[in-house]
Motif scaffolding. Structure first.
Motif, PDB file in Angstrom:
ATOM      1  N   ALA A   6     -34.083  15.647   9.931  1.00  0.00           N
ATOM      2  CA  ALA A   6     -34.000  16.576   8.807  1.00  0.00           C
ATOM      3  C   ALA A   6     -33.958  18.002   9.346  1.00  0.00           C
ATOM      4  O   ALA A   6     -34.850  18.415  10.084  1.00  0.00           O
ATOM      5  N   VAL A   7     -32.927  18.741   8.959  1.00  0.00           N
ATOM      6  CA  VAL A   7     -32.749  20.113   9.445  1.00  0.00           C
ATOM      7  C   VAL A   7     -32.844  21.068   8.259  1.00  0.00           C
ATOM      8  O   VAL A   7     -31.954  21.116   7.416  1.00  0.00           O
ATOM      9  N   GLY A   8     -33.937  21.833   8.199  1.00  0.00           N
ATOM     10  CA  GLY A   8     -34.178  22.720   7.063  1.00  0.00           C
ATOM     11  C   GLY A   8     -35.079  22.033   6.056  1.00  0.00           C
ATOM     12  O   GLY A   8     -34.663  21.066   5.416  1.00  0.00           O
ATOM     13  N   CYS A   9     -36.296  22.491   5.895  1.00  0.00           N
ATOM     14  CA  CYS A   9     -37.289  21.763   5.094  1.00  0.00           C
ATOM     15  C   CYS A   9     -37.821  22.621   3.945  1.00  0.00           C
ATOM     16  O   CYS A   9     -39.023  22.883   3.834  1.00  0.00           O
ATOM     17  N   GLY A  10     -36.908  23.043   3.071  1.00  0.00           N
ATOM     18  CA  GLY A  10     -37.276  23.795   1.881  1.00  0.00           C
ATOM     19  C   GLY A  10     -37.377  22.901   0.665  1.00  0.00           C
ATOM     20  O   GLY A  10     -37.750  21.721   0.765  1.00  0.00           O
ATOM     21  N   VAL A  11     -37.004  23.422  -0.504  1.00  0.00           N
ATOM     22  CA  VAL A  11     -37.139  22.669  -1.751  1.00  0.00           C
ATOM     23  C   VAL A  11     -36.261  21.430  -1.749  1.00  0.00           C
ATOM     24  O   VAL A  11     -36.708  20.336  -2.117  1.00  0.00           O
ATOM     25  N   ILE A  12     -35.004  21.569  -1.342  1.00  0.00           N
ATOM     26  CA  ILE A  12     -34.084  20.433  -1.409  1.00  0.00           C
ATOM     27  C   ILE A  12     -34.539  19.306  -0.486  1.00  0.00           C
ATOM     28  O   ILE A  12     -34.318  18.127  -0.769  1.00  0.00           O
ATOM     29  N   TRP A  13     -35.210  19.663   0.598  1.00  0.00           N
ATOM     30  CA  TRP A  13     -35.759  18.654   1.504  1.00  0.00           C
ATOM     31  C   TRP A  13     -36.744  17.744   0.780  1.00  0.00           C
ATOM     32  O   TRP A  13     -36.765  16.530   1.000  1.00  0.00           O
ATOM     33  N   ARG A  14     -37.546  18.300  -0.108  1.00  0.00           N
ATOM     34  CA  ARG A  14     -38.516  17.481  -0.831  1.00  0.00           C
ATOM     35  C   ARG A  14     -37.808  16.434  -1.690  1.00  0.00           C
ATOM     36  O   ARG A  14     -38.290  15.304  -1.823  1.00  0.00           O
ATOM     37  N   GLU A 168     -30.912  27.184 -16.206  1.00  0.00           N
ATOM     38  CA  GLU A 168     -32.261  27.098 -15.656  1.00  0.00           C
ATOM     39  C   GLU A 168     -33.033  28.331 -16.108  1.00  0.00           C
ATOM     40  O   GLU A 168     -32.447  29.345 -16.485  1.00  0.00           O
ATOM     41  N   SER A 169     -34.342  28.245 -16.003  1.00  0.00           N
ATOM     42  CA  SER A 169     -35.195  29.412 -16.175  1.00  0.00           C
ATOM     43  C   SER A 169     -35.560  29.954 -14.803  1.00  0.00           C
ATOM     44  O   SER A 169     -35.836  29.190 -13.877  1.00  0.00           O
ATOM     45  N   GLY A 170     -35.567  31.265 -14.688  1.00  0.00           N
ATOM     46  CA  GLY A 170     -35.992  31.883 -13.442  1.00  0.00           C
ATOM     47  C   GLY A 170     -37.475  32.190 -13.403  1.00  0.00           C
ATOM     48  O   GLY A 170     -37.953  32.824 -12.461  1.00  0.00           O
ATOM     49  N   HIS A 171     -38.221  31.703 -14.413  1.00  0.00           N
ATOM     50  CA  HIS A 171     -39.669  31.972 -14.469  1.00  0.00           C
ATOM     51  C   HIS A 171     -40.409  30.955 -13.593  1.00  0.00           C
ATOM     52  O   HIS A 171     -40.195  29.745 -13.725  1.00  0.00           O
ATOM     53  N   PRO A 172     -41.300  31.388 -12.716  1.00  0.00           N
ATOM     54  CA  PRO A 172     -41.993  30.469 -11.796  1.00  0.00           C
ATOM     55  C   PRO A 172     -42.772  29.366 -12.494  1.00  0.00           C
ATOM     56  O   PRO A 172     -42.945  28.279 -11.924  1.00  0.00           O
ATOM     57  N   ALA A 173     -43.245  29.610 -13.711  1.00  0.00           N
ATOM     58  CA  ALA A 173     -44.006  28.582 -14.413  1.00  0.00           C
ATOM     59  C   ALA A 173     -43.116  27.505 -15.007  1.00  0.00           C
ATOM     60  O   ALA A 173     -43.606  26.455 -15.425  1.00  0.00           O
ATOM     61  N   LEU A 174     -41.802  27.734 -15.022  1.00  0.00           N
ATOM     62  CA  LEU A 174     -40.884  26.826 -15.710  1.00  0.00           C
ATOM     63  C   LEU A 174     -39.863  26.171 -14.793  1.00  0.00           C
ATOM     64  O   LEU A 174     -39.064  25.354 -15.258  1.00  0.00           O
ATOM     65  N   ASN A 175     -39.905  26.481 -13.501  1.00  0.00           N
ATOM     66  CA  ASN A 175     -38.843  26.005 -12.616  1.00  0.00           C
ATOM     67  C   ASN A 175     -39.380  25.886 -11.200  1.00  0.00           C
ATOM     68  O   ASN A 175     -39.953  26.844 -10.669  1.00  0.00           O
ATOM     69  N   GLU A 176     -39.197  24.714 -10.569  1.00  0.00           N
ATOM     70  CA  GLU A 176     -39.742  24.515  -9.227  1.00  0.00           C
ATOM     71  C   GLU A 176     -39.059  25.415  -8.197  1.00  0.00           C
ATOM     72  O   GLU A 176     -39.682  25.843  -7.217  1.00  0.00           O
ATOM     73  N   TRP A 177     -37.778  25.706  -8.397  1.00  0.00           N
ATOM     74  CA  TRP A 177     -37.077  26.592  -7.469  1.00  0.00           C
ATOM     75  C   TRP A 177     -37.655  28.003  -7.561  1.00  0.00           C
ATOM     76  O   TRP A 177     -37.869  28.665  -6.534  1.00  0.00           O
ATOM     77  N   ALA A 178     -37.883  28.474  -8.788  1.00  0.00           N
ATOM     78  CA  ALA A 178     -38.479  29.795  -8.968  1.00  0.00           C
ATOM     79  C   ALA A 178     -39.897  29.825  -8.417  1.00  0.00           C
ATOM     80  O   ALA A 178     -40.318  30.809  -7.785  1.00  0.00           O
TER      81      ALA A 178
END
Length: 373
Positions: A6-14, A168-178
């Motif tokens: 696995a190369v790069g272990c950010g959100v998509i890695w999960r 998508e929502s850009g609010h941290p409480a509503l989106n795992e990426w945010a």
């Protein structure tokens, strides 16, 4: 099992790791991880240990991992999930292909059609016997596949129009990426010229192409939704396909709350298909005995549904392609065509005119397009 790095272990890695952990039977395993950030690298090792029961080796760069494994006993495949910044996708993919590893490359394939084609050429030159697959989970998304089957069977007659909406929502409480900081000032999505629409919108362009064929021309507008995001946070487009059907594509990263909205609405001459959001589901509307008949699109399916099923499908397809020596369901050239359509849309937003998709300059990329927002 296919031994993978696995190369790069950010959100998509999960998402990829969860997909591998849920495989039955498991056909792929992460035997090592590559991540330059110390905290993410340590977390990735712990996640593999917890979810797969493996003890992966950890490296700072892919070159380090390859040098430590010249005989490919540790890993025969590479899952590349690094940010799409500059030519990083091309550079890392070429490194993996030159070492004669199988490659799963997260979409978008790169930032320009020319760069994407160079990746395809690198496979042909260095690893023609290896698998090169671009990870586009929409290709394996349960509801998308069922909608395509229904369209091909004539379930709603002739397709008249399609509306696609990526939201998508850009609010941290509503989106795992945010919540992970993906849209914060300084993040690669916020600071790069591509922005939100480019990075995520490809997941909606692939289904449109699966439904309607090749795009011929496009008109579009684009705008900003977060003041610190350099690239487009929203876009609206009309896309004409060689099937004769016109699609409406919309995309928006809302700063706050946003309602649940259908991802796709497909109108036919004798019915309609509506596909819902990330949790999955949808309905088919037809007329029977003078009244509207509503059928759940997953009525005859008992397995998992929704957005994440696409990740499980793509990882399983890659593993099978590696182990069975066969091509994946969609070749990497499809990812090049997705990218071509996205860039043509952004060019149309810049020019204010209809743009021919096939006439797109291969070298065009968002960084040189100069799309003023």
């Amino acid at each position: 099992m296919a031994r993978c790095c696995a190369v790069g272990c950010g959100v998509i890695w999960r998402h990829h790791l969860h997909a591998v952990a849920s495989m039955e039977p498991r056909r792929l395993v992460y035997t090592c991880v590559v991540e330059p950030d110390d905290a993410r690298r340590a977390a990735a090792v712990e996640a593999v240990r917890a979810q797969l029961g493996e003890e992966p080796l950890a490296f700072v760069t892919l070159e380090d991992a390859i040098q430590a494994d010249p005989t490919q006993e540790l890993f025969v495949a590479v899952d590349i999930m690094v940010p799409n910044v500059g030519l990083l996708h091309e550079e890392v993919a070429k490194t993996a292909l030159q070492s004669r590893r199988h490659v799963l490359l997260e979409k978008p394939i790169s930032v320009s059609v020319a760069s994407g084609l160079r990746i395809l050429a690198a496979q042909e030159k260095y690893a023609p016997e290896r698998v090169l697959m671009v990870a586009e989970n929409a290709q394996y998304w349960r509801e998308i596949l069922e909608a395509r089957r229904l369209l091909r069977s004539g379930a709603i007659g002739q397709v008249l129009s399609v509306r696609a909406k990526f939201w998508e929502s850009g609010h941290p409480a509503l989106n795992e990426w945010a919540a992970d900081g993906s849209y914060d000032p300084g993040s690669f999505i916020a600071s790069a010229a591509e922005g939100f629409v480019f990075d995520g919108g490809l997941h909606w362009l692939r289904p449109l192409r699966m439904f309607l064929g090749q795009a011929v021309r496009v008109a579009a507008v684009a705008g900003r939704t977060l003041p610190h995001m350099q690239g487009p946070g929203m876009a609206q487009a009309l896309m004409c396909f060689d099937s004769g059907v016109t699609a409406v594509f919309e995309s928006i990263l809302a700063p706050g709350a946003i309602s649940e909205q259908p991802f796709f609405v497909i109108q036919g001459s004798s019915g309609e298909i509506v596909l819902d959001g990330f949790a999955g589901g949808g309905r088919v509307y037809t007329v029977a005995e003078g009244r509207v008949l509503e059928t759940e699109i997953n009525a005859d399916f008992c397995g998992p549904v929704g957005w994440d099923t696409g990740y499980a499908g793509e990882v399983a397809d890659f593993a099978e392609a590696v182990l069975e020596n066969r091509p994946p369901a969609a070749g990497p050239e499809e990812a090049v065509e997705d990218l071509r359509l996205m860039l043509a849309m952004m060019k149309a937003a810049k020019s204010g005119q209809w743009e021919a998709v096939k006439e797109l300059e291969p070298q065009l990329e968002m960084a040189t397009l100069g799309l003023a927002l």
